[in-house]
Design an enzyme around this catalytic site. Structure first.
Site, mmCIF file in Angstrom:
data_model
loop_
_atom_site.group_PDB
_atom_site.id
_atom_site.type_symbol
_atom_site.label_atom_id
_atom_site.label_comp_id
_atom_site.label_asym_id
_atom_site.label_seq_id
_atom_site.Cartn_x
_atom_site.Cartn_y
_atom_site.Cartn_z
ATOM 1 N N GLN A 65 13.571 4.289 10.585
ATOM 2 C CA GLN A 65 13.670 3.378 9.439
ATOM 3 C C GLN A 65 14.541 3.973 8.339
ATOM 4 O O GLN A 65 14.935 5.140 8.407
ATOM 5 C CB GLN A 65 12.258 3.106 8.899
ATOM 6 C CG GLN A 65 11.447 4.374 8.660
ATOM 7 C CD GLN A 65 9.958 4.216 8.939
ATOM 8 O OE1 GLN A 65 9.475 3.114 9.173
ATOM 9 N NE2 GLN A 65 9.209 5.309 8.907
ATOM 10 N N HIS A 69 -4.636 2.739 -2.180
ATOM 11 C CA HIS A 69 -5.287 3.886 -1.535
ATOM 12 C C HIS A 69 -6.800 3.904 -1.746
ATOM 13 O O HIS A 69 -7.548 4.302 -0.864
ATOM 14 C CB HIS A 69 -4.610 5.192 -1.987
ATOM 15 C CG HIS A 69 -3.232 5.331 -1.408
ATOM 16 N ND1 HIS A 69 -2.112 5.597 -2.160
ATOM 17 C CD2 HIS A 69 -2.802 5.171 -0.131
ATOM 18 C CE1 HIS A 69 -1.048 5.635 -1.361
ATOM 19 N NE2 HIS A 69 -1.443 5.372 -0.134
ATOM 20 N N GLY A 92 1.077 6.527 16.534
ATOM 21 C CA GLY A 92 -0.353 6.243 16.503
ATOM 22 C C GLY A 92 -0.803 5.406 17.693
ATOM 23 O O GLY A 92 -1.950 5.521 18.150
ATOM 24 N N ASP A 94 -2.790 2.580 8.145
ATOM 25 C CA ASP A 94 -2.046 2.537 6.869
ATOM 26 C C ASP A 94 -0.569 2.459 7.225
ATOM 27 O O ASP A 94 0.182 3.422 7.074
ATOM 28 C CB ASP A 94 -2.378 3.815 6.090
ATOM 29 C CG ASP A 94 -1.666 3.872 4.749
ATOM 30 O OD1 ASP A 94 -0.998 2.898 4.379
ATOM 31 O OD2 ASP A 94 -1.773 4.914 4.082
ATOM 32 N N SER A 95 -0.177 1.308 7.740
ATOM 33 C CA SER A 95 1.146 1.206 8.367
ATOM 34 C C SER A 95 2.099 0.363 7.545
ATOM 35 O O SER A 95 1.708 -0.280 6.572
ATOM 36 C CB SER A 95 0.986 0.550 9.742
ATOM 37 O OG SER A 95 0.679 -0.817 9.562
ATOM 38 N N ASP A 118 4.803 -2.937 7.633
ATOM 39 C CA ASP A 118 4.557 -4.311 8.078
ATOM 40 C C ASP A 118 4.754 -4.433 9.601
ATOM 41 O O ASP A 118 5.430 -3.597 10.202
ATOM 42 C CB ASP A 118 5.490 -5.275 7.323
ATOM 43 C CG ASP A 118 5.181 -5.240 5.830
ATOM 44 O OD1 ASP A 118 4.027 -4.929 5.479
ATOM 45 O OD2 ASP A 118 6.101 -5.492 5.030
ATOM 46 N N PRO A 135 8.313 0.005 14.462
ATOM 47 C CA PRO A 135 7.314 0.899 15.064
ATOM 48 C C PRO A 135 5.866 0.463 14.816
ATOM 49 O O PRO A 135 4.950 0.893 15.507
ATOM 50 C CB PRO A 135 7.589 2.257 14.401
ATOM 51 C CG PRO A 135 8.385 1.975 13.188
ATOM 52 C CD PRO A 135 9.133 0.701 13.452
HETATM 53 N N1 SAM Z 1 1.074 1.633 1.681
HETATM 54 C C1 SAM Z 1 2.054 1.184 2.557
HETATM 55 C C2 SAM Z 1 2.290 -0.286 2.626
HETATM 56 O O1 SAM Z 1 1.425 -1.047 3.095
HETATM 57 O O2 SAM Z 1 3.366 -0.703 2.214
HETATM 58 C C3 SAM Z 1 2.071 1.882 3.858
HETATM 59 C C4 SAM Z 1 2.518 3.277 3.566
HETATM 60 S S1 SAM Z 1 2.831 4.413 4.789
HETATM 61 C C5 SAM Z 1 4.305 5.100 4.125
HETATM 62 C C6 SAM Z 1 3.353 3.505 6.215
HETATM 63 C C7 SAM Z 1 3.746 4.469 7.346
HETATM 64 O O3 SAM Z 1 3.412 3.927 8.617
HETATM 65 C C8 SAM Z 1 5.242 4.772 7.394
HETATM 66 O O4 SAM Z 1 5.471 6.081 6.959
HETATM 67 C C9 SAM Z 1 5.594 4.577 8.874
HETATM 68 O O5 SAM Z 1 6.470 5.573 9.367
HETATM 69 C C10 SAM Z 1 4.220 4.638 9.520
HETATM 70 N N2 SAM Z 1 4.142 4.024 10.853
HETATM 71 C C11 SAM Z 1 4.681 2.845 11.263
HETATM 72 N N3 SAM Z 1 4.429 2.651 12.572
HETATM 73 C C12 SAM Z 1 3.687 3.716 12.999
HETATM 74 C C13 SAM Z 1 3.130 4.097 14.259
HETATM 75 N N4 SAM Z 1 3.287 3.332 15.355
HETATM 76 N N5 SAM Z 1 2.425 5.262 14.327
HETATM 77 C C14 SAM Z 1 2.265 6.053 13.241
HETATM 78 N N6 SAM Z 1 2.803 5.756 12.032
HETATM 79 C C15 SAM Z 1 3.499 4.603 11.906
#
Ligand code: SAM
Length: 274
Positions: A34, A65, A141, A158-159, A161, A165
């Site tokens: 990304q 959070h 994950g 906590d992903s 959208d 990924p």
């Molecule tokens: N608070 C945030 C929001 O809802 O806008 C989410 C924050 S956190 C930075 C989201 C994280 O999810 C990103 O760093 C992204 O790399 C991670 N992510 C996305 N897909 C994932 C996966 N399949 N496994 C693990 N992490 C993932």
């Protein structure tokens, strides 16, 4: 992301965007997964964006959070001791779980560069990754839950959208694997988007969870810098979703009244998940 006259804008549709006047662009990097940007805004402190969408700002991250951690903490059948966070590369969720006294937190983030960027620009959040109770794993994950054996009292998705990924983090195959590593009486929570601007996300989360869990319920919170300011989370369990007779200290947003009332949904949101 381009700076246009020192404004960062997140586009919600062709006709609508939220713009922050910024004094500086502190970083812009394209990773294998990304694009990550960090801006210094005038009104919200530093802002982290992934693929042009706001992930957090220093000023209002506490709402997200607190609500993604204290709710599952309080709705678990017994006092939780361990948690799995999927995503959450900023460290904010792990930090809140530490405040709640959890003894073991495993955080699986797919993009190591999100963690590095947050260590540099959001050290008050990412410092949680250096604490002894937190194990950080850089990996997917979705794959992690396929083979994990350890059970957790709380599992937090906590992903980003549900595109790229994070897409597979909303489907029932993923949640069946999550169910296998949820301790009895434990709680799973995912962020499930803005009911107003991303009306499909909350339904996707509910449809993903329902085949794997007996009880599924969504709740909401006011998050000023997320689309429409009105945000949803969806919780799942295999025992009834009932607040434990326990109290959690108030945060900056969360308090015991909100812990109950957050499940009251407007009619248009009920229709989205019907
Ligand atoms: N608070 C945030 C929001 O809802 O806008 C989410 C924050 S956190 C930075 C989201 C994280 O999810 C990103 O760093 C992204 O790399 C991670 N992510 C996305 N897909 C994932 C996966 N399949 N496994 C693990 N992490 C993932």
């Amino acid at each position: 992301m381009k700076l246009i006259e020192n404004w960062f804008s997140e586009r919600y549709s062709d006709n609508l965007q939220l713009s922050f006047r910024v004094s500086d662009q502190l970083l812009s990097v394209k990773t294998d997964y990304q694009r990550i940007d960090v801006f210094q805004t005038y009104d919200f402190g530093k802002l982290l964006s992934i693929d042009g969408t706001v992930q957090l700002t220093e000023k209002d991250e506490f709402v997200y959070h607190e609500m993604i951690t204290r709710m599952p903490y309080l709705y678990a059948d017994s006092k939780p001791e361990s948690a799995l966070v999927i995503g959450g590369g900023d460290g904010g969720a792990a930090g809140e779980l530490l405040k709640l006294g959890l003894k073991r937190i495993v955080n699986v983030e797919i993009d190591g560069q999100v963690v590095e960027v947050c260590r540099k620009h959001f050290p008050e959040l990412a410092s949680s990754f250096s604490k002894k109770n937190v194990e950080l794993i850089i990996g997917d994950g979705i794959k992690y839950v396929e083979t994990a054996k350890e059970k957790f009292h709380i599992i937090i998705i906590d992903s980003t959208d549900p595109v790229g990924p994070a897409e597979g983090l909303f489907d029932s195959k993923f949640y069946h694997n999550v169910a296998k590593i949820l301790a009895p009486g434990g709680v799973v929570v995912t962020q499930s988007g803005s009911p107003f601007y991303q009306p499909k996300a909350i339904g996707m989360a509910q449809r993903g969870m329902k085949p794997a869990f007996e009880y599924v319920k969504s709740y909401t919170a006011f998050i000023p810098t997320y689309p429409s300011g009105f945000w949803s989370f969806t919780m799942a369990k295999n025992t009834p979703i009932k607040m434990r007779k326990d109290s959690v200290p108030a945060g900056q947003y969360f308090n015991m009244e909100i812990a109950e009332s957050a499940f009251s949904l407007p009619e248009f949101v009920k229709k989205l998940i019907a």
